[in-house]
Write a protein that holds these residues in place. Sequence first.
Motif, short mmCIF file in Angstrom:
data_model
loop_
_atom_site.label_atom_id
_atom_site.label_comp_id
_atom_site.label_asym_id
_atom_site.label_seq_id
_atom_site.Cartn_x
_atom_site.Cartn_y
_atom_site.Cartn_z
N GLU A 30 0.79 -1.24 0.00
CA GLU A 30 0.00 0.00 0.00
C GLU A 30 0.81 1.28 0.00
N VAL A 31 2.15 1.15 0.06
CA VAL A 31 2.96 2.38 0.00
C VAL A 31 3.80 2.35 -1.27
N ASP A 32 4.12 3.53 -1.80
CA ASP A 32 4.84 3.56 -3.07
C ASP A 32 6.23 4.20 -2.95
N ALA A 33 6.70 4.48 -1.74
CA ALA A 33 8.07 4.92 -1.52
C ALA A 33 8.38 4.72 -0.05
N VAL A 34 9.66 4.48 0.26
CA VAL A 34 10.02 4.26 1.67
C VAL A 34 11.20 5.14 2.04
N PHE A 35 11.02 5.89 3.13
CA PHE A 35 12.09 6.73 3.67
C PHE A 35 12.40 6.19 5.06
N VAL A 36 13.65 5.78 5.28
CA VAL A 36 14.03 5.20 6.57
C VAL A 36 15.07 6.08 7.23
N ILE A 37 14.89 6.37 8.52
CA ILE A 37 15.89 7.13 9.25
C ILE A 37 16.02 6.56 10.66
N GLY A 38 17.25 6.43 11.14
CA GLY A 38 17.48 6.02 12.52
C GLY A 38 16.92 4.66 12.89
N SER A 39 16.97 3.70 11.99
CA SER A 39 16.55 2.34 12.32
C SER A 39 16.92 1.43 11.15
N ASP A 40 16.70 0.13 11.32
CA ASP A 40 17.14 -0.82 10.30
C ASP A 40 16.07 -1.88 10.03
N PRO A 41 15.02 -1.51 9.27
CA PRO A 41 13.99 -2.50 8.98
C PRO A 41 14.53 -3.67 8.17
N GLY A 42 15.58 -3.45 7.39
CA GLY A 42 16.16 -4.54 6.59
C GLY A 42 16.58 -5.71 7.46
N ALA A 43 17.08 -5.41 8.66
CA ALA A 43 17.50 -6.48 9.57
C ALA A 43 16.39 -6.88 10.52
N HIS A 44 15.46 -5.98 10.81
CA HIS A 44 14.54 -6.24 11.91
C HIS A 44 13.07 -6.37 11.53
N PHE A 45 12.76 -6.30 10.24
CA PHE A 45 11.39 -6.60 9.78
C PHE A 45 11.38 -8.02 9.21
N PRO A 46 10.24 -8.70 9.25
CA PRO A 46 10.14 -9.99 8.56
C PRO A 46 10.51 -9.80 7.08
N ILE A 47 11.10 -10.84 6.49
CA ILE A 47 11.68 -10.72 5.15
C ILE A 47 10.64 -10.31 4.11
N SER A 48 9.37 -10.69 4.32
CA SER A 48 8.34 -10.33 3.33
C SER A 48 8.20 -8.81 3.22
N SER A 49 8.38 -8.08 4.34
CA SER A 49 8.31 -6.62 4.30
C SER A 49 9.57 -6.05 3.65
N VAL A 50 10.73 -6.68 3.95
CA VAL A 50 12.00 -6.19 3.40
C VAL A 50 11.99 -6.29 1.88
N LYS A 51 11.43 -7.40 1.37
CA LYS A 51 11.37 -7.59 -0.08
C LYS A 51 10.61 -6.44 -0.73
N GLN A 52 9.57 -5.99 -0.07
CA GLN A 52 8.75 -4.91 -0.61
C GLN A 52 9.55 -3.59 -0.64
N ILE A 53 10.32 -3.33 0.43
CA ILE A 53 11.15 -2.11 0.46
C ILE A 53 12.12 -2.13 -0.72
#
Lengths: 133, 439
Positions: free
Chosen positions: B338-361
Amino acid sequence: MAKLKLNLITGRTIHQGVAMEGGKEKDAYTKACGIIEMDPSDMKKLGIWKGTNVRVTSEWGSVVVKAVEATQGPHPGLAFIPMGPWANAVVNPKTYSTGMPTFKGVPIEVEPAINEPVLNSIQLVQKKCRGEA
Amino acid sequence: MSKVVTDVICPFCGTLCDDIEVVVSDDGKKIEDVYNACAIGAEKFLHAQAPDRVKRPRMQQPDGSYKEVSYDEAVEYTAQMLYKAKKPLMYGWSSTSCEAQSIGHEIAEKVGAVVDNTATVCHGTTLIAVQDVGIPSCTLGEIKNRADRIIFWGCNPCHAHPRHQSRYSVFPRGFFTNKGHTNRKVIVVDPRVTDTAKLADYHYQVEQGRDYELLSAFRVALRNEPLPEVVAGIPREKIIEGAEVMKSGRFGIIFFGMGVTQSLSKNHNIDNAISLTKDLNEFTKFSIMAMRGHYNVTGSGQVLGWQFGFPFSVDLSRGFARYNPGETSSNDLLVRGEVDAVFVIGSDPGAHFPISSVKQIAKLPSVCVDPHITPTTEISKLHVPVAFVGVEVAGNCYRMDNVPIEARKVVDPPEGVLTDVEFLTRVNARLDELMAGGK
């Protein structure tokens, strides 16, 4: 090949914390987090030594990690992978309307994977995102 | 000659230790040693000096390699990405200052983004429970000076908050607890025999995921009502004994962590833990507190709270703030695409989100603002390195008990590296231009 069903929980360890701050691309991070802590009795059931690579599979994915003996045990039937990309390759992403994926209490199956390497965090995530590994 | 900077704040966990001493070289450029910090905090200070640190923004090329770009180009890409996106996700905020968060939220409001912080994979369910039933809490100072019953439920401070017990909860001698840990009884509830459990007076090795039952059993025991022989793997007698220990204290506290927030039942576990605290107040004084992870995740909740009324998962895409965890939370948005761009600051979803979410990023236009190389930076289209808050730049942070503490600057950042506030301010200014019809 022997397979063992376990209940997986994830979480912090102090090694995970230190390695994370020291750089997630470094080997220390893989050594700290690319592991599965198992109860000695479960290792015996699976017929593996300490330090054997194993493949962990759940309904949501699969990953190769190194099996180590749990220092914070005993806890037969329970397995622990420190928080990080290896754990997140197999956790349950469902949030059940809370926003929170289910990082603890994930049914997994563990099997020996002696010849498969443990990837580092960057390789693992990049390969998973490209549909490999 | 080196000099010692005293009273430095440690920017690792929610304990926000304020007694760190850092030895820096005379020119103020190099950190030589760190005193008083835990192993993780010390590593954080020392890693700022790593010779292989990334000092300029990097853009991902089609073949997966990275090309160095200027900060101007990085600002342009970020502003254009957020401007063009219909519903961008702006995630993270927990390892940066409240000042940076405030500017970030201004941007989010302008572009109609969803703002979410790391509570979404940590204490988000706690915040839901707190909104449902309230929370009787206190400060860590009160714990140190008054608490004689300490309960760690589903948390392992020996590993996650290494100095928590020595500074506030178990060992220190306080005004009314002048014998330190001998004044206190420590109860640990955890499915593993954790290092925290090993130093407790009572360890309840609860069956994993059965926290709700055990919490209910304690509440039943407090009322002297009948209990089954075994609840959640714990014998009845042990539960009654535990309830007596809790009741007989002068001031008790329940610290709880991911064991209750991430196991099934989630927010309901915390509802029940808060209700147990309320019940205990019939007998004595009792409080409850979440063991917050990132050093400023509490601050992110606070700033979002003042500005939009909700502590995480705030959806601004309709021009007003909406909040509905499960719908407006990062992992749900990513998994549903449901989102079409991702801005990440001060955290690491790549390491700490389930892989299905990381694939989407990895599929989306993405920017990661982070001093480290992380799985997130290595799948993002743009990596913007910044100065470490709390090491190279000062800023306001909130401790886990909601006490604001100003983090200090210890050394200068590498030459030319922007701070979070500077980078976000420039993106904000560029967005103003774009919105005014400029190119």
